[in-house]
Enzyme design. Structure first.
Site, PDB file in Angstrom:
ATOM      1  N   LYS A  49       2.840   6.750   5.630  1.00  0.00           N
ATOM      2  CA  LYS A  49       3.264   8.002   6.259  1.00  0.00           C
ATOM      3  C   LYS A  49       4.467   7.781   7.182  1.00  0.00           C
ATOM      4  O   LYS A  49       5.222   8.705   7.452  1.00  0.00           O
ATOM      5  CB  LYS A  49       2.095   8.638   6.993  1.00  0.00           C
ATOM      6  CG  LYS A  49       0.944   8.938   6.023  1.00  0.00           C
ATOM      7  CD  LYS A  49       0.188  10.167   6.292  1.00  0.00           C
ATOM      8  CE  LYS A  49      -0.708  10.589   5.145  1.00  0.00           C
ATOM      9  NZ  LYS A  49      -1.527   9.541   4.521  1.00  0.00           N
TER      10      LYS A  49
HETATM   11  C1  PLP Z   1      -2.012   9.686   3.145  1.00  0.00           C
HETATM   12  C2  PLP Z   1      -2.348   8.443   2.397  1.00  0.00           C
HETATM   13  C3  PLP Z   1      -2.511   8.427   0.987  1.00  0.00           C
HETATM   14  C4  PLP Z   1      -2.429   9.688   0.154  1.00  0.00           C
HETATM   15  O1  PLP Z   1      -1.127  10.205   0.070  1.00  0.00           O
HETATM   16  P1  PLP Z   1      -0.878  11.693  -0.415  1.00  0.00           P
HETATM   17  O2  PLP Z   1       0.583  11.904  -0.271  1.00  0.00           O
HETATM   18  O3  PLP Z   1      -1.684  12.571   0.491  1.00  0.00           O
HETATM   19  O4  PLP Z   1      -1.340  11.781  -1.830  1.00  0.00           O
HETATM   20  C5  PLP Z   1      -2.783   7.220   0.373  1.00  0.00           C
HETATM   21  N1  PLP Z   1      -2.902   6.074   1.087  1.00  0.00           N
HETATM   22  C6  PLP Z   1      -2.760   6.044   2.433  1.00  0.00           C
HETATM   23  C7  PLP Z   1      -2.924   4.753   3.152  1.00  0.00           C
HETATM   24  C8  PLP Z   1      -2.469   7.222   3.138  1.00  0.00           C
HETATM   25  O5  PLP Z   1      -2.340   7.171   4.482  1.00  0.00           O
END
Ligand code: PLP
Length: 494
Positions: A112
């Site tokens: 993120k």
């Molecule tokens: C948010 C997240 C995901 C999922 O990503 P999306 O864009 O919501 O599909 C997968 N792995 C981690 C570690 C995350 O923080």
């Protein structure tokens, strides 16, 4: 010509990139989505030697085309800097016959950071462009990861204030310390006596509270959201897929024009949708593989076209993918039904009213492009162990879901296309799960697990975890759900 972002639920609601970023969600409840994709010159002979920032500039200037060059330089330079522990920002690691695209080298060691380190700059720049000089107040409810990544992004960004709510006792020790030790004069963290849903519901109420909005306006402030429905989070995620392909070419791992597969561990469908958008602007992709954990609503959807959220919610070892309503899927639905906003609105209304919808008459070219699968808890943990035994590399549980789903896909289809695995978190973020998978025994404590993980893998303990045990706690507020608004009012002095 300026690129048009249209609401998925109303074809009359069309805005520019900077308006879409500032608004976040469309007022009709839809998501702003490009209808026509920009022309991008993906000249890989040149991109092979481009830096991450240069690729970001190419992609962002195409998608965010009402930003000036100077504005984008400012945003990119402030986002992708020494906050990342490597100058390449998103390194690729070859592991046997798959390539792990490590998206966890930012300040909170999860993917993120890739978008949330630039969103604050895109948002404040968009506000300026729209003649809004209000302070931007970000309100976020978090189940652990997003809140910290958002704070790390917004900390000390001029013209912003961020308030994060998390469930008291509902996050891991490391996640809690990451939040309560957050620095920055404009950051506020509140634990609530309730669960994530309570926090989320109250945050939505505050967003929609007209009298609170007016009180804020009188103080020269307005709420905004950092959630993944904002295209300001989606567009920066296109960059690393292009960059990864250029790196593979540069390393001689691919022939020019050779297609790749990309496997993405998926929750809200944002990261994988960004890979689809990369393909739409010319990235040579064979298949996108959508990997889920035991909350496998997307696996079923891709198999049948039937979306059914009426099922038991499971708590898994990959909590950031524990999701039953995948919010960014709405954008793919919109494309699947031929960019038909009336049809998309009808389906999304059915999801709210009945908890389900059936897709019919979809564009088969788009659908065939996706593969989907899920990994059970046992398969996920076995995959962590397998990769460690074979290659001494330790994955976090989210990445392990993707790598297990990819293995099953390859065994099933015999597809030998070279494949990138989007690696979304450092194992140091989920050390107990990773260590237990490898050793068959729980460490009993997050910090003991961090040390064991280090002993097993030899990978340096990231700055984000080191020192967390002794860092000064800056945020101690715990409130009842009913007192959340009072907390917001006192922070903002309204
Ligand atoms: C948010 C997240 C995901 C999922 O990503 P999306 O864009 O919501 O599909 C997968 N792995 C981690 C570690 C995350 O923080």
């Amino acid at each position: 010509m300026t690129l048009v972002y249209q609401s998925t639920r109303n074809e009359k609601n069309k805005v520019t990139a900077s308006q879409a970023i500032l608004q976040g969600l469309a007022t009709d409840g839809g998501l702003f989505t490009p209808v026509d994709f920009p022309d991008v010159n993906l000249d890989f002979d040149r991109l092979k030697s481009a830096s991450y920032q240069e690729v970001a500039k190419l992609v962002l200037s195409a998608f965010l085309d009402d930003f000036t060059e100077e504005e984008l330089d400012f945003c990119i330079d402030n986002a992708y800097d020494a906050k990342f522990d490597t100058p390449v920002i998103a390194p690729l690691v070859k592991l046997g016959d798959q390539y792990h695209l490590e998206l966890f080298h930012g300040s909170t060691i999860a993917f993120k950071d890739m978008a949330l380190s630039i969103l604050p700059y895109l948002l404040t720049t968009a506000a300026k462009k729209q003649g809004v000089d209000d302070k931007i107040v970000i309100l976020t409810a978090t189940s652990g990861d997003t809140g910290k990544a958002a704070m790390a992004g917004f900390a000390d960004v001029a013209g912003t204030e961020i308030i994060v709510f998390y469930p008291n006792g509902g996050v891991s020790k490391i996640q809690e310390l990451q939040m309560t030790t957050q620095v920055g004069d404009n950051t506020h963290v509140v634990a609530i006596e309730g669960n994530f849903d309570d926090a989320q519901t109250k945050v939505k109420e505050m967003f929609n509270d007209e009298s609170l909005r007016q009180k804020l306006a009188a103080k020269g402030a307005q709420f905004s959201s950092a959630n993944s429905m904002n295209i300001g989070r989606l567009v920066p995620q296109i960059v690393y897929y292009i960059y990864a392909y250029a790196q593979l070419l540069n390393d001689g791992q691919l022939e020019k024009g050779e297609k790749i597969n990309i496997t993405v561990p998926t929750g809200n469908f944002g990261n994988i949708l960004a890979a689809y958008y990369a393909k739409q602007i010319g990235l040579p992709v064979h298949k996108l593989i959508c990997a889920s954990n035991e909350n496998n609503v997307l696996t079923d959807f891709f198999a049948t076209g039937f979306y059914d959220k009426k099922r038991r919610f499971k708590v898994t070892s990959s909590p950031s993918m524990d999701i039953l309503v995948s919010s960014n899927l709405e954008r793919l639905i919109f494309h699947l039904v031929g960019n038909d906003s009336a049809k998309t609105r009808e389906l999304m209304t059915a999801l709210v009213d009945k908890g389900e919808y059936q897709l019919s008459a979809v564009n088969p070219d788009i659908l065939d492009f996706f593969e989907a699968g899920f990994a059970t808890e046992g398969e996920t943990s076995a995959e962590i162990k397998r990769l460690y035994d074979d290659l001494s590399y330790i994955e976090d549980p989210h990445t392990a879901v993707a790598s297990a789903v990819y293995r099953a896909y390859r065994d099933r289809t015999g597809d030998q296309t070279k494949t990138i695995i989007a690696s979304t978190a450092s194992p140091y973020k989920f050390p107990r799960v990773a260590v237990e998978a490898v050793k068959g025994k729980d460490s009993g404590d997050d910090f003991a697990a961090v040390q064991e993980l280090h002993d097993l893998s030899g990978v340096a303990i990231p700055k984000a975890v080191k020192g967390l045990e002794t860092a000064p706690i800056r945020h101690r507020k715990v409130v009842e759900v009913a007192a959340m608004q009072k907390a917001v009012e006192s922070y903002l002095d309204v």
